[in-house]
Design an enzyme around this catalytic site. Sequence first.
Site, mmCIF file in Angstrom:
data_model
loop_
_atom_site.group_PDB
_atom_site.id
_atom_site.type_symbol
_atom_site.label_atom_id
_atom_site.label_comp_id
_atom_site.label_asym_id
_atom_site.label_seq_id
_atom_site.Cartn_x
_atom_site.Cartn_y
_atom_site.Cartn_z
ATOM 1 N N ASP A 1 2.166 2.772 3.278
ATOM 2 C CA ASP A 1 1.280 3.932 3.076
ATOM 3 C C ASP A 1 1.279 4.882 4.275
ATOM 4 O O ASP A 1 1.293 6.097 4.109
ATOM 5 C CB ASP A 1 -0.132 3.395 2.833
ATOM 6 N N GLU B 1 -0.994 -8.024 2.014
ATOM 7 C CA GLU B 1 -0.773 -6.572 1.959
ATOM 8 C C GLU B 1 0.282 -6.103 2.960
ATOM 9 O O GLU B 1 0.188 -6.391 4.158
ATOM 10 C CB GLU B 1 -2.066 -5.802 2.249
ATOM 11 N N THR C 1 -7.852 -2.164 1.837
ATOM 12 C CA THR C 1 -7.217 -3.077 0.874
ATOM 13 C C THR C 1 -7.714 -4.515 1.008
ATOM 14 O O THR C 1 -8.245 -5.066 0.037
ATOM 15 C CB THR C 1 -5.677 -2.990 0.979
ATOM 16 N N ASP D 1 -1.363 -0.167 -4.738
ATOM 17 C CA ASP D 1 -2.647 0.446 -5.107
ATOM 18 C C ASP D 1 -2.451 1.884 -5.573
ATOM 19 O O ASP D 1 -3.214 2.408 -6.373
ATOM 20 C CB ASP D 1 -3.647 0.362 -3.945
ATOM 21 N N HIS E 1 2.116 8.839 4.572
ATOM 22 C CA HIS E 1 1.219 9.874 5.102
ATOM 23 C C HIS E 1 1.910 10.696 6.189
ATOM 24 O O HIS E 1 1.672 11.892 6.315
ATOM 25 C CB HIS E 1 -0.052 9.247 5.681
ATOM 26 N N ASP F 1 0.860 -1.199 0.000
ATOM 27 C CA ASP F 1 0.000 0.000 0.000
ATOM 28 C C ASP F 1 0.896 1.248 0.000
ATOM 29 O O ASP F 1 1.742 1.407 0.875
ATOM 30 C CB ASP F 1 -0.908 0.000 1.235
ATOM 31 N N SER G 1 -7.179 3.849 -1.322
ATOM 32 C CA SER G 1 -6.935 2.405 -1.258
ATOM 33 C C SER G 1 -8.201 1.594 -1.516
ATOM 34 O O SER G 1 -8.113 0.441 -1.936
ATOM 35 C CB SER G 1 -6.346 2.023 0.103
HETATM 36 MG MG MG Z 1 -4.210 -0.722 2.716
HETATM 37 ZN ZN ZN Z 2 -3.195 6.092 2.239
#
Ligand code: MG
Ligand code: ZN
Length: 364
Positions: free
Chosen positions: A257, A252, A137, A299, A261, A43, A84
């Site tokens: 991700d 995943e 996800t 993604d 962030h 991700d 996502s």
């Molecule tokens: Mg995810």
């Molecule tokens: Zn995100």
Amino acid sequence: MKRIMLKSMVLAALFAVFAGAAGCKEKAEPAPKAKNVIILIGDGMGVAQLYAGMTAAGHKLNIERFPYSGFSKTYSADNYITDSAAGGTAIATGEKTNNGMIGVSPDGTPLSSITETANRAGLASGVVSTSAVTHATPASFVAHNAARGNYEDIAKDFLKGTIDVFIGGGANHFIHRSDSVDLTAELRNKAYDVIYTMDDLKRSTGSKIACLLAPEHMPKASEGRRGMLKDMTLAAIKALNSEPAGFVLMVEGSQIDWGGHENDIRYVADEMVDFDEAIGAALDFAATDGNTLVVVTADHETGGLALTGGNMADSTVVAGFSTEDHSAVMVPVFSCGPGAERFSGIHENTFFHGEFLKLLGLTE
Ligand code: MG
Ligand code: ZN
């Protein structure tokens, strides 16, 4: 007649042009067939995240073992920059949807995911994640909901019998619910081995496993989770591989991700290296099995990450983030196993689903 001839000649000429433009692979090969498919989603994993991990690791990553690579275009049905939910739904179902939507088309119609179709055809299916299993996800492969935040409704979709193995966080959405229903009771009735620890997971001999390792999300790799995604992946493969017809598994690396962030390059690189260990486990299984397609992709990219400096010798990277959100850039795709060459080049994120079906010999 003459006009028809002319038309067909023009068509033939056009075809030749397009065939030429497609390039390189005109030879008709017999259609490859895969027994199992393992799709691993990092991700927020763009090329910069990947290279940060490769630099920080201080050793060669498993991702470099793949013979084929390509790119995926990630935009959603309603936004140049996907989230996502829409990104996962595109990979899982082959359809672009609006940001925030899980396993449904923009008008709310449920879409069949690759794990669901495989399961209906008698294959085993599983999802593994370091977030809650109800998070966008993994949920995209199991649930159907117009709003990704409806975690308790999404948890109920795990009872529909289309997913044999799920391993990750999210126990609260199954047990401590606003409707006071304990969903694990029904899971046990449906012959799931319901467990809550890595030790129990490693000991489990069940072919149906609901393993909820955290009340919400799992901790960071750097805060006690290191290596667990690999072990979760191995446990899922062991359980699913007991099905002679084959299996589809999604794994995943959820928190690449979250590092993006937070614009935290250390977090990104740690999660990247940890995800790579799970990739290695999938590749090792596929090498022994010989009938397993392994695909790694993302993604979307998160953070608009640029590597503005670094040093391979001391495993350091200097990072600049351009956003605290996702970005629009294409993400990498890596593939290995039967039909792997099909995933090279540039494709839409909706491309995976149809290719998986073809390689598994399934129709929706
Ligand atoms: Mg995810
Ligand atoms: Zn995100």
